[in-house]
Design a protein around this motif. Structure first.
Motif, PDB file in Angstrom:
ATOM      1  N   GLU A 147      18.888  59.346 -18.576  1.00 42.70           N
ATOM      2  CA  GLU A 147      18.406  60.671 -18.991  1.00 42.70           C
ATOM      3  C   GLU A 147      19.076  61.084 -20.298  1.00 42.70           C
ATOM      4  OE1 GLU A 147      15.954  62.343 -17.405  1.00 42.70           O
ATOM      5  OE2 GLU A 147      15.841  60.647 -16.022  1.00 42.70           O
ATOM      6  N   THR A 148      18.294  61.611 -21.217  1.00 41.30           N
ATOM      7  CA  THR A 148      18.812  62.077 -22.492  1.00 41.30           C
ATOM      8  C   THR A 148      18.926  63.598 -22.465  1.00 41.30           C
ATOM      9  OG1 THR A 148      17.746  60.224 -23.617  1.00 41.30           O
ATOM     10  CG2 THR A 148      18.417  62.092 -24.987  1.00 41.30           C
ATOM     11  N   PRO A 149      20.108  64.128 -22.751  1.00 43.46           N
ATOM     12  CA  PRO A 149      20.257  65.589 -22.759  1.00 43.46           C
ATOM     13  C   PRO A 149      19.351  66.232 -23.819  1.00 43.46           C
ATOM     14  CG  PRO A 149      22.400  64.516 -22.759  1.00 43.46           C
ATOM     15  CD  PRO A 149      21.373  63.443 -23.004  1.00 43.46           C
ATOM     16  N   ASP A 150      18.846  67.432 -23.505  1.00 40.06           N
ATOM     17  CA  ASP A 150      18.051  68.163 -24.483  1.00 40.06           C
ATOM     18  C   ASP A 150      18.985  68.846 -25.482  1.00 40.06           C
ATOM     19  OD1 ASP A 150      19.020  70.510 -23.295  1.00 40.06           O
ATOM     20  OD2 ASP A 150      17.113  71.007 -22.320  1.00 40.06           O
ATOM     21  N   LYS A 151      18.443  69.658 -26.358  1.00 35.90           N
ATOM     22  CA  LYS A 151      19.248  70.291 -27.412  1.00 35.90           C
ATOM     23  C   LYS A 151      20.319  71.216 -26.856  1.00 35.90           C
ATOM     24  CE  LYS A 151      15.671  69.967 -30.898  1.00 35.90           C
ATOM     25  NZ  LYS A 151      14.754  70.676 -31.794  1.00 35.90           N
ATOM     26  N   GLN A 152      20.148  71.682 -25.631  1.00 42.07           N
ATOM     27  CA  GLN A 152      21.142  72.552 -25.015  1.00 42.07           C
ATOM     28  C   GLN A 152      22.078  71.779 -24.078  1.00 42.07           C
ATOM     29  OE1 GLN A 152      18.732  75.640 -23.253  1.00 42.07           O
ATOM     30  NE2 GLN A 152      18.860  76.874 -25.116  1.00 42.07           N
ATOM     31  N   GLY A 153      21.960  70.445 -24.056  1.00 41.10           N
ATOM     32  CA  GLY A 153      22.835  69.608 -23.257  1.00 41.10           C
ATOM     33  C   GLY A 153      22.410  69.464 -21.796  1.00 41.10           C
ATOM     34  N   ARG A 154      21.212  69.885 -21.466  1.00 38.09           N
ATOM     35  CA  ARG A 154      20.720  69.788 -20.088  1.00 38.09           C
ATOM     36  C   ARG A 154      20.015  68.450 -19.875  1.00 38.09           C
ATOM     37  NH1 ARG A 154      17.198  75.148 -20.413  1.00 38.09           N
ATOM     38  NH2 ARG A 154      16.471  73.841 -22.126  1.00 38.09           N
ATOM     39  N   ILE A 155      20.084  67.968 -18.644  1.00 40.58           N
ATOM     40  CA  ILE A 155      19.333  66.763 -18.282  1.00 40.58           C
ATOM     41  C   ILE A 155      18.397  67.097 -17.129  1.00 40.58           C
ATOM     42  CG2 ILE A 155      21.080  65.111 -19.059  1.00 40.58           C
ATOM     43  CD1 ILE A 155      21.797  64.734 -16.061  1.00 40.58           C
ATOM     44  N   THR A 156      17.354  66.319 -17.033  1.00 43.90           N
ATOM     45  CA  THR A 156      16.410  66.448 -15.936  1.00 43.90           C
ATOM     46  C   THR A 156      16.825  65.483 -14.836  1.00 43.90           C
ATOM     47  OG1 THR A 156      14.639  66.972 -17.478  1.00 43.90           O
ATOM     48  CG2 THR A 156      13.983  66.222 -15.301  1.00 43.90           C
ATOM     49  N   ILE A 157      16.794  65.940 -13.599  1.00 46.27           N
ATOM     50  CA  ILE A 157      17.068  65.062 -12.464  1.00 46.27           C
ATOM     51  C   ILE A 157      15.714  64.659 -11.886  1.00 46.27           C
ATOM     52  CG2 ILE A 157      18.123  64.844 -10.194  1.00 46.27           C
ATOM     53  CD1 ILE A 157      20.196  66.922 -11.089  1.00 46.27           C
ATOM     54  N   PRO A 158      15.403  63.371 -11.922  1.00 48.92           N
ATOM     55  CA  PRO A 158      14.098  62.913 -11.421  1.00 48.92           C
ATOM     56  C   PRO A 158      13.871  63.311  -9.959  1.00 48.92           C
ATOM     57  CG  PRO A 158      15.214  61.156 -12.609  1.00 48.92           C
ATOM     58  CD  PRO A 158      16.218  62.263 -12.432  1.00 48.92           C
ATOM     59  N   PRO A 159      12.612  63.532  -9.590  1.00 49.91           N
ATOM     60  CA  PRO A 159      12.294  63.974  -8.228  1.00 49.91           C
ATOM     61  C   PRO A 159      12.849  63.074  -7.120  1.00 49.91           C
ATOM     62  CG  PRO A 159      10.365  64.185  -9.633  1.00 49.91           C
ATOM     63  CD  PRO A 159      11.415  63.481 -10.433  1.00 49.91           C
ATOM     64  N   HIS A 160      12.801  61.738  -7.296  1.00 50.45           N
ATOM     65  CA  HIS A 160      13.301  60.866  -6.237  1.00 50.45           C
ATOM     66  C   HIS A 160      14.803  61.023  -6.028  1.00 50.45           C
ATOM     67  CE1 HIS A 160      14.185  58.233  -9.689  1.00 50.45           C
ATOM     68  NE2 HIS A 160      15.018  57.578  -8.895  1.00 50.45           N
ATOM     69  N   LEU A 161      15.539  61.345  -7.081  1.00 49.89           N
ATOM     70  CA  LEU A 161      16.978  61.568  -6.936  1.00 49.89           C
ATOM     71  C   LEU A 161      17.267  62.948  -6.343  1.00 49.89           C
ATOM     72  CD1 LEU A 161      18.346  59.884 -10.179  1.00 49.89           C
ATOM     73  CD2 LEU A 161      18.436  59.028  -7.823  1.00 49.89           C
ATOM     74  N   ARG A 162      16.475  63.947  -6.730  1.00 55.30           N
ATOM     75  CA  ARG A 162      16.619  65.277  -6.111  1.00 55.30           C
ATOM     76  C   ARG A 162      16.377  65.176  -4.608  1.00 55.30           C
ATOM     77  NH1 ARG A 162      13.396  67.230 -10.506  1.00 55.30           N
ATOM     78  NH2 ARG A 162      11.746  67.675  -9.026  1.00 55.30           N
ATOM     79  N   ALA A 163      15.353  64.420  -4.218  1.00 57.38           N
ATOM     80  CA  ALA A 163      15.046  64.250  -2.791  1.00 57.38           C
ATOM     81  C   ALA A 163      16.184  63.523  -2.077  1.00 57.38           C
ATOM     82  CB  ALA A 163      13.734  63.500  -2.618  1.00 57.38           C
ATOM     83  N   TYR A 164      16.711  62.464  -2.676  1.00 59.19           N
ATOM     84  CA  TYR A 164      17.798  61.691  -2.074  1.00 59.19           C
ATOM     85  C   TYR A 164      19.002  62.583  -1.768  1.00 59.19           C
ATOM     86  CZ  TYR A 164      21.826  58.611  -1.736  1.00 59.19           C
ATOM     87  OH  TYR A 164      22.987  58.005  -1.318  1.00 59.19           O
ATOM     88  N   ALA A 165      19.370  63.446  -2.712  1.00 56.43           N
ATOM     89  CA  ALA A 165      20.553  64.291  -2.563  1.00 56.43           C
ATOM     90  C   ALA A 165      20.251  65.628  -1.891  1.00 56.43           C
ATOM     91  CB  ALA A 165      21.208  64.515  -3.931  1.00 56.43           C
ATOM     92  N   GLY A 166      18.989  65.874  -1.565  1.00 56.96           N
ATOM     93  CA  GLY A 166      18.629  67.132  -0.918  1.00 56.96           C
ATOM     94  C   GLY A 166      18.806  68.338  -1.821  1.00 56.96           C
ATOM     95  N   LEU A 167      18.559  68.156  -3.118  1.00 50.29           N
ATOM     96  CA  LEU A 167      18.750  69.239  -4.082  1.00 50.29           C
ATOM     97  C   LEU A 167      17.499  70.106  -4.136  1.00 50.29           C
ATOM     98  CD1 LEU A 167      20.441  67.214  -6.958  1.00 50.29           C
ATOM     99  CD2 LEU A 167      21.530  68.426  -5.050  1.00 50.29           C
ATOM    100  N   ASP A 168      17.488  71.142  -3.320  1.00 52.04           N
ATOM    101  CA  ASP A 168      16.351  72.055  -3.280  1.00 52.04           C
ATOM    102  C   ASP A 168      16.637  73.370  -3.982  1.00 52.04           C
ATOM    103  OD1 ASP A 168      14.698  70.331  -1.759  1.00 52.04           O
ATOM    104  OD2 ASP A 168      15.734  70.954   0.071  1.00 52.04           O
TER     105      ASP A 168
END
Length: 112
Positions: free
Chosen positions: A49-70
């Protein structure tokens, strides 16, 4: 690099650190089922993942699901990586580990 880690959390490393940390795993014997299983689980979840101009990254849906990040998340510094946890999962893990952490001494980590 962001990927799944043990304990149902995510691990985030700079690419160079991820490569360094996984060197031994890449050199491990693929004749071992345990090595193959670990390689597959770690690599199949990895996302560059490449950080955007504000230093944020996107967490892909399959990883959000794996970690239960709701909703609520906790970001934890873990020496050579950052971990992202579901807030309730982190609280449970932290509560379980507190006694063991408090009891660690020089026999486990000399000089600390």
């Amino acid at each position: 690099m962001i990927t799944r880690a043990q304990d149902r959390c995510l691990a985030i490393w700079p690419v160079a650190t991820f490569i360094e940390q996984t060197q031994a795993l890449r050199n491990a014997p693929s004749s071992s089922k345990q090595v193959r299983d670990y390689q597959r689980m770690l690599a199949s979840g990895a996302s560059d993942e490449t950080p955007d101009k504000q230093g944020r990254i996107t967490i892909p849906p399959h990883l959000r699901a794996y970690a239960g990040l709701d909703k609520d998340c906790v970001v934890v510094g873990a020496m050579n990586r950052v971990e992202v946890w579901d807030a309730a999962a982190w609280q449970s893990y932290s509560d379980e580990q507190e006694t063991a952490f408090a009891e660690m001494n020089d026999e486990v980590f000399p000089g600390l």
